[in-house]
Design an enzyme around this catalytic site. Structure first.
Site, PDB file in Angstrom:
ATOM      1  N   GLN A  90       0.844  -1.194   0.000  1.00 16.93           N
ATOM      2  CA  GLN A  90       0.000   0.000   0.000  1.00 16.93           C
ATOM      3  C   GLN A  90       0.884   1.250   0.000  1.00 16.93           C
ATOM      4  O   GLN A  90       1.539   1.565   0.989  1.00 16.93           O
ATOM      5  CB  GLN A  90      -0.926  -0.003   1.216  1.00 16.93           C
ATOM      6  CG  GLN A  90      -1.866  -1.193   1.241  1.00 16.93           C
ATOM      7  CD  GLN A  90      -2.694  -1.258   2.514  1.00 16.93           C
ATOM      8  OE1 GLN A  90      -2.491  -0.482   3.440  1.00 16.93           O
ATOM      9  NE2 GLN A  90      -3.620  -2.198   2.558  1.00 16.93           N
TER      10      GLN A  90
ATOM     11  N   GLU B  86       3.811  -7.691  13.285  1.00 12.97           N
ATOM     12  CA  GLU B  86       2.936  -8.834  13.512  1.00 12.97           C
ATOM     13  C   GLU B  86       3.485  -9.655  14.671  1.00 12.97           C
ATOM     14  O   GLU B  86       4.674  -9.566  15.023  1.00 12.97           O
ATOM     15  CB  GLU B  86       2.844  -9.695  12.251  1.00 12.97           C
ATOM     16  CG  GLU B  86       2.328  -8.967  11.026  1.00 12.97           C
ATOM     17  CD  GLU B  86       0.875  -8.581  11.141  1.00 12.97           C
ATOM     18  OE1 GLU B  86       0.131  -9.278  11.848  1.00 12.97           O
ATOM     19  OE2 GLU B  86       0.490  -7.567  10.527  1.00 12.97           O
TER      20      GLU B  86
ATOM     21  N   VAL C  93     -14.556  -5.174  18.789  1.00 15.26           N
ATOM     22  CA  VAL C  93     -14.408  -4.983  17.349  1.00 15.26           C
ATOM     23  C   VAL C  93     -13.380  -5.990  16.863  1.00 15.26           C
ATOM     24  O   VAL C  93     -12.242  -6.011  17.345  1.00 15.26           O
ATOM     25  CB  VAL C  93     -13.952  -3.551  17.006  1.00 15.26           C
ATOM     26  CG1 VAL C  93     -13.764  -3.405  15.491  1.00 15.26           C
ATOM     27  CG2 VAL C  93     -14.951  -2.531  17.519  1.00 15.26           C
TER      28      VAL C  93
ATOM     29  N   ARG D 284      -9.303 -15.972  21.811  1.00 15.99           N
ATOM     30  CA  ARG D 284     -10.200 -14.847  22.039  1.00 15.99           C
ATOM     31  C   ARG D 284     -11.627 -15.157  21.613  1.00 15.99           C
ATOM     32  O   ARG D 284     -12.587 -14.659  22.205  1.00 15.99           O
ATOM     33  CB  ARG D 284      -9.683 -13.601  21.319  1.00 15.99           C
ATOM     34  CG  ARG D 284      -9.591 -13.713  19.798  1.00 15.99           C
ATOM     35  CD  ARG D 284      -8.998 -12.461  19.207  1.00 15.99           C
ATOM     36  NE  ARG D 284      -8.869 -12.538  17.757  1.00 15.99           N
ATOM     37  CZ  ARG D 284      -8.347 -11.560  17.012  1.00 15.99           C
ATOM     38  NH1 ARG D 284      -7.911 -10.461  17.593  1.00 15.99           N
ATOM     39  NH2 ARG D 284      -8.261 -11.688  15.707  1.00 15.99           N
TER      40      ARG D 284
ATOM     41  N   TYR E 277     -14.168  -2.566  27.064  1.00 16.37           N
ATOM     42  CA  TYR E 277     -13.840  -2.976  25.699  1.00 16.37           C
ATOM     43  C   TYR E 277     -12.950  -4.211  25.760  1.00 16.37           C
ATOM     44  O   TYR E 277     -11.984  -4.263  26.538  1.00 16.37           O
ATOM     45  CB  TYR E 277     -13.113  -1.860  24.949  1.00 16.37           C
ATOM     46  CG  TYR E 277     -12.750  -2.247  23.538  1.00 16.37           C
ATOM     47  CD1 TYR E 277     -13.744  -2.438  22.579  1.00 16.37           C
ATOM     48  CD2 TYR E 277     -11.427  -2.447  23.166  1.00 16.37           C
ATOM     49  CE1 TYR E 277     -13.426  -2.806  21.287  1.00 16.37           C
ATOM     50  CE2 TYR E 277     -11.096  -2.803  21.869  1.00 16.37           C
ATOM     51  CZ  TYR E 277     -12.105  -2.992  20.943  1.00 16.37           C
ATOM     52  OH  TYR E 277     -11.781  -3.365  19.660  1.00 16.37           O
TER      53      TYR E 277
ATOM     54  N   TYR F  70       3.495  -8.001  22.828  1.00 17.43           N
ATOM     55  CA  TYR F  70       2.549  -7.861  21.716  1.00 17.43           C
ATOM     56  C   TYR F  70       1.241  -7.302  22.260  1.00 17.43           C
ATOM     57  O   TYR F  70       0.311  -8.031  22.608  1.00 17.43           O
ATOM     58  CB  TYR F  70       2.322  -9.198  21.013  1.00 17.43           C
ATOM     59  CG  TYR F  70       1.489  -9.063  19.739  1.00 17.43           C
ATOM     60  CD1 TYR F  70       1.930  -8.276  18.683  1.00 17.43           C
ATOM     61  CD2 TYR F  70       0.265  -9.710  19.606  1.00 17.43           C
ATOM     62  CE1 TYR F  70       1.184  -8.144  17.521  1.00 17.43           C
ATOM     63  CE2 TYR F  70      -0.491  -9.584  18.449  1.00 17.43           C
ATOM     64  CZ  TYR F  70      -0.027  -8.803  17.419  1.00 17.43           C
ATOM     65  OH  TYR F  70      -0.772  -8.660  16.271  1.00 17.43           O
TER      66      TYR F  70
ATOM     67  N   LYS G 239      -5.561  -2.263  19.901  1.00 15.83           N
ATOM     68  CA  LYS G 239      -6.805  -2.649  20.575  1.00 15.83           C
ATOM     69  C   LYS G 239      -6.838  -2.085  21.994  1.00 15.83           C
ATOM     70  O   LYS G 239      -7.843  -1.527  22.435  1.00 15.83           O
ATOM     71  CB  LYS G 239      -6.933  -4.173  20.585  1.00 15.83           C
ATOM     72  CG  LYS G 239      -6.946  -4.810  19.210  1.00 15.83           C
ATOM     73  CD  LYS G 239      -6.904  -6.323  19.306  1.00 15.83           C
ATOM     74  CE  LYS G 239      -6.838  -6.977  17.932  1.00 15.83           C
ATOM     75  NZ  LYS G 239      -5.581  -6.654  17.204  1.00 15.83           N
TER      76      LYS G 239
END
Length: 384
Positions: A83, A145, A214, A224, A265, A276, A280
């Protein structure tokens, strides 16, 4: 990911989360608990202070070194994930002078360093430079990542000279977010990009909705998702994103604006690894919701946040105990406030992808021009 009731469960959760420090420090009977909790808080403050010394500070002026002698050229070998983004002006944005950024491969032989995004070369969307590496040129391994989603590391042993990741022990450390103490010298340097955090008023405590999540990458094999299935048996969890409902139109597509309507949340990482801790968590912090975290250990989170600033699922022996604790906090705003009062002492900085990463890398190259070595045991280190 490690998934984490009666009043004893809630009390145990309070103790592990480092909550109610003043209450715990009252009376000689609880002095031992006070020592542990206060020690954790002091430890966080000290660690945060030390960490800020090493966090890439894009506003700190270089001193005693003539600028003309520090100019470096950093070649962006591939734009992350294919991108294209316009390259930043490091001097104008971050007051980092002496950096020339380019994505023109024809200047490879003149570049002081080449920053290479792992995912692109590992998946075949790009190749490593084929020309011989110029003497003293540095190759920078950039990856944001988790190890679980970082393929083919073995191909790159001994290839790179510097690492750049979210891990605090990287050669170039830039996390997904970090706190800046109010009133510190460092805070003034970050004013332009930091978000001031405020302790909530009673009205902001009484948010209309309970728990949001989300998620875009849904996999039944993820811990999760298993946690969600269990938690939703006891309380309502509103799911948004590619795997749930679209973000409401009145949120403008903003996760932070959406989460601002909720008290809690679910900041659930796709895998558990050292340091990591992604956007979020920081989106929840910015929105003023209490993050319920699933990722590395509580001790790892406490390197980045005060112990009361989040609820770790591992604090509870059962998911049902976690659900009961959240419901109890909703009924008792005074106890909920203890998870949020710390906010008045900090601002939040969330680095911009990828502009700040390039400028931070360039600044690091200027500081390490005389260091040339190859990164050995990349796989073992990143999975440690």
């Amino acid at each position: 990911m490690g998934v984490g009731a009666d009043s004893r469960a809630a009390t145990r959760a309070d103790r592990r989360s480092g909550l109610s420090q003043q209450r715990k420090c009252v009376g000689p009977v609880l002095r031992k608990t006070c020592f542990v909790v206060c020690g954790a808080t002091v430890g966080f403050v000290l660690l945060l202070g030390v960490s800020l010394l090493y966090l890439p500070d894009p506003y700190k002026a270089e001193q005693f070194v003539p600028e003309e002698n520090r100019v470096v050229t950093l070649l962006i070998w591939t734009h992350p994930f294919g991108q294209y983004r316009k390259l930043p002006n490091c001097s104008a944005l971050y007051q980092i002078g002496g950096c020339t950024l380019t994505d023109d491969g024809r200047v490879y032989s003149q570049a002081d360093a080449v920053i290479i995004h792992h995912r692109d070369v590992a998946t075949g969307h790009g190749d490593l430079p084929s020309e011989p590496r110029p003497l003293e040129q540095k190759w920078i391994w950039m990856n944001y990542e988790s190890p679980t989603h970082t393929p083919r590391l073995g191909r790159f042993e001994g290839v790179y000279n510097l690492t750049m990741t979210y891990r605090a022990d990287s050669d170039i450390f830039l996390p997904y977010g970090y706190l800046v103490p109010r009133g510190s010298r460092t805070e003034g340097l970050h004013d332009r990009f930091a978000h001031s955090l405020r302790s909530p008023s009673l009205r902001r405590l009484l948010r209309p909705r309970l728990v949001a999540w989300v998620i875009s990458n849904w996999s039944e094999s993820h811990a999760r998702v298993a946690l969600y299935h269990q938690l939703s048996r006891y309380i309502r969890v509103d799911v948004f994103g590619r795997a749930g409902r679209p973000l409401p139109e009145d949120s403008g597509g903003s996760v932070v604006r959406l989460v601002g309507r909720y008290q809690f949340y679910l900041a659930l990482e796709n895998s558990q690894h050292t340091d990591y801790i992604t956007e979020k968590l920081w989106n929840a912090v910015r929105a003023g919701a209490v993050p319920v975290v699933l990722g590395p250990s509580r001790q790892n989170y406490e390197r980045f946040l005060p112990p009361e600033a989040f609820i770790h699922v591992d604090d509870f022996p059962t998911v049902r105990g976690l659900a009961r604790y959240l419901l109890m906090l909703r009924r008792h705003p005074a106890r909920l406030r203890r998870h949020l009062d710390w906010r008045g002492s900090y601002s939040l900085h969330q680095p911009a992808f990828w502009a700040e990463h390039y400028c931070t890398a360039c600044r690091a190259v200027r500081k390490t021009r005389d260091r040339t070595y190859s990164v050995q045991d990349l796989t073992r280190w990143f999975h440690s």
